[in-house]
Design a protein around this motif. Sequence first.
Motif, PDB file in Angstrom:
ATOM      1  N   LEU A  48      32.536  31.443  28.975  1.00 53.96           N
ATOM      2  CA  LEU A  48      33.362  32.520  28.421  1.00 53.96           C
ATOM      3  C   LEU A  48      33.443  33.709  29.386  1.00 53.96           C
ATOM      4  N   GLY A  49      32.333  33.987  30.067  1.00 56.39           N
ATOM      5  CA  GLY A  49      32.330  35.079  31.047  1.00 56.39           C
ATOM      6  C   GLY A  49      33.233  34.788  32.226  1.00 56.39           C
ATOM      7  N   SER A  50      33.250  33.545  32.679  1.00 55.73           N
ATOM      8  CA  SER A  50      34.142  33.163  33.784  1.00 55.73           C
ATOM      9  C   SER A  50      35.596  33.316  33.376  1.00 55.73           C
ATOM     10  N   THR A  51      35.901  32.881  32.183  1.00 59.25           N
ATOM     11  CA  THR A  51      37.272  33.005  31.681  1.00 59.25           C
ATOM     12  C   THR A  51      37.685  34.464  31.583  1.00 59.25           C
ATOM     13  N   ALA A  52      36.828  35.279  31.028  1.00 62.15           N
ATOM     14  CA  ALA A  52      37.136  36.704  30.885  1.00 62.15           C
ATOM     15  C   ALA A  52      37.253  37.385  32.246  1.00 62.15           C
ATOM     16  N   ALA A  53      36.345  37.068  33.157  1.00 65.19           N
ATOM     17  CA  ALA A  53      36.349  37.711  34.472  1.00 65.19           C
ATOM     18  C   ALA A  53      37.609  37.361  35.253  1.00 65.19           C
ATOM     19  N   LEU A  54      37.990  36.100  35.270  1.00 63.59           N
ATOM     20  CA  LEU A  54      39.186  35.705  36.006  1.00 63.59           C
ATOM     21  C   LEU A  54      40.449  36.274  35.376  1.00 63.59           C
ATOM     22  N   THR A  55      40.488  36.323  34.055  1.00 61.41           N
ATOM     23  CA  THR A  55      41.642  36.911  33.378  1.00 61.41           C
ATOM     24  C   THR A  55      41.761  38.389  33.698  1.00 61.41           C
ATOM     25  N   LEU A  56      40.646  39.105  33.657  1.00 63.78           N
ATOM     26  CA  LEU A  56      40.684  40.542  33.929  1.00 63.78           C
ATOM     27  C   LEU A  56      41.013  40.829  35.386  1.00 63.78           C
ATOM     28  N   LEU A  57      40.493  40.024  36.316  1.00 63.56           N
ATOM     29  CA  LEU A  57      40.842  40.208  37.725  1.00 63.56           C
ATOM     30  C   LEU A  57      42.333  39.940  37.945  1.00 63.56           C
ATOM     31  N   GLY A  58      42.876  38.963  37.251  1.00 66.11           N
ATOM     32  CA  GLY A  58      44.305  38.700  37.337  1.00 66.11           C
ATOM     33  C   GLY A  58      45.137  39.844  36.784  1.00 66.11           C
ATOM     34  N   LEU A  59      44.681  40.438  35.698  1.00 67.27           N
ATOM     35  CA  LEU A  59      45.402  41.585  35.129  1.00 67.27           C
ATOM     36  C   LEU A  59      45.341  42.802  36.049  1.00 67.27           C
ATOM     37  N   ILE A  60      44.219  42.979  36.727  1.00 69.52           N
ATOM     38  CA  ILE A  60      44.118  44.074  37.699  1.00 69.52           C
ATOM     39  C   ILE A  60      45.107  43.841  38.834  1.00 69.52           C
ATOM     40  N   ALA A  61      45.179  42.604  39.325  1.00 67.67           N
ATOM     41  CA  ALA A  61      46.129  42.284  40.390  1.00 67.67           C
ATOM     42  C   ALA A  61      47.569  42.467  39.915  1.00 67.67           C
ATOM     43  N   LEU A  62      47.856  42.084  38.682  1.00 66.74           N
ATOM     44  CA  LEU A  62      49.197  42.279  38.123  1.00 66.74           C
ATOM     45  C   LEU A  62      49.551  43.756  38.052  1.00 66.74           C
ATOM     46  N   GLY A  63      48.620  44.573  37.605  1.00 63.30           N
ATOM     47  CA  GLY A  63      48.860  46.011  37.532  1.00 63.30           C
ATOM     48  C   GLY A  63      49.088  46.624  38.902  1.00 63.30           C
ATOM     49  N   LEU A  64      48.300  46.205  39.890  1.00 60.37           N
ATOM     50  CA  LEU A  64      48.487  46.726  41.246  1.00 60.37           C
ATOM     51  C   LEU A  64      49.834  46.287  41.814  1.00 60.37           C
ATOM     52  N   GLY A  65      50.186  45.037  41.589  1.00 60.92           N
ATOM     53  CA  GLY A  65      51.463  44.546  42.086  1.00 60.92           C
ATOM     54  C   GLY A  65      52.644  45.251  41.447  1.00 60.92           C
ATOM     55  N   SER A  66      52.550  45.512  40.159  1.00 67.51           N
ATOM     56  CA  SER A  66      53.631  46.215  39.465  1.00 67.51           C
ATOM     57  C   SER A  66      53.712  47.676  39.882  1.00 67.51           C
ATOM     58  N   ALA A  67      52.590  48.283  40.133  1.00 67.27           N
ATOM     59  CA  ALA A  67      52.585  49.688  40.528  1.00 67.27           C
ATOM     60  C   ALA A  67      53.095  49.871  41.950  1.00 67.27           C
ATOM     61  N   LEU A  68      52.694  48.980  42.847  1.00 63.25           N
ATOM     62  CA  LEU A  68      53.079  49.133  44.244  1.00 63.25           C
ATOM     63  C   LEU A  68      54.431  48.516  44.571  1.00 63.25           C
TER      64      LEU A  68
END
Length: 109
Positions: free
Chosen positions: A6-26
């Motif tokens: 469950l931690g792996s799933t949550a960590a990868l999902t959250l890292l993906g959301l961070i990357a999505l936010g950075l990509g959308s912002a930049l």
Amino acid sequence: MVRALLGSTAALTLLGLIALGLGSALRSVAGAVGAFIGGVMVLPEVLGMLPYDIVRDASEYFPTKAATALTSARPVAEGASPGGALLAPALTAAATLVLASILLKRRDV
């Protein structure tokens, strides 16, 4: 075992959301990749080398360090607690997505 899964799933999902936010912002693929690698993966390692305890303690809650604590089946000796390790990247992901939405509204109106 289930905690690590469950931690792996949550960590990868959250890292993906961070990357999505950075990509959308930049709004730049190269800029988003550079910001993600530099800010999320390299910066905690560089800050961890500083001789200050407070910086070392704070770097445990950076997304990649928190992901290490989340993906292990047993508690990490020098890592964050599971609750803190889940909260820190969730807040980072929320902050990057809110920033991206504000910037997109401002630029694309």
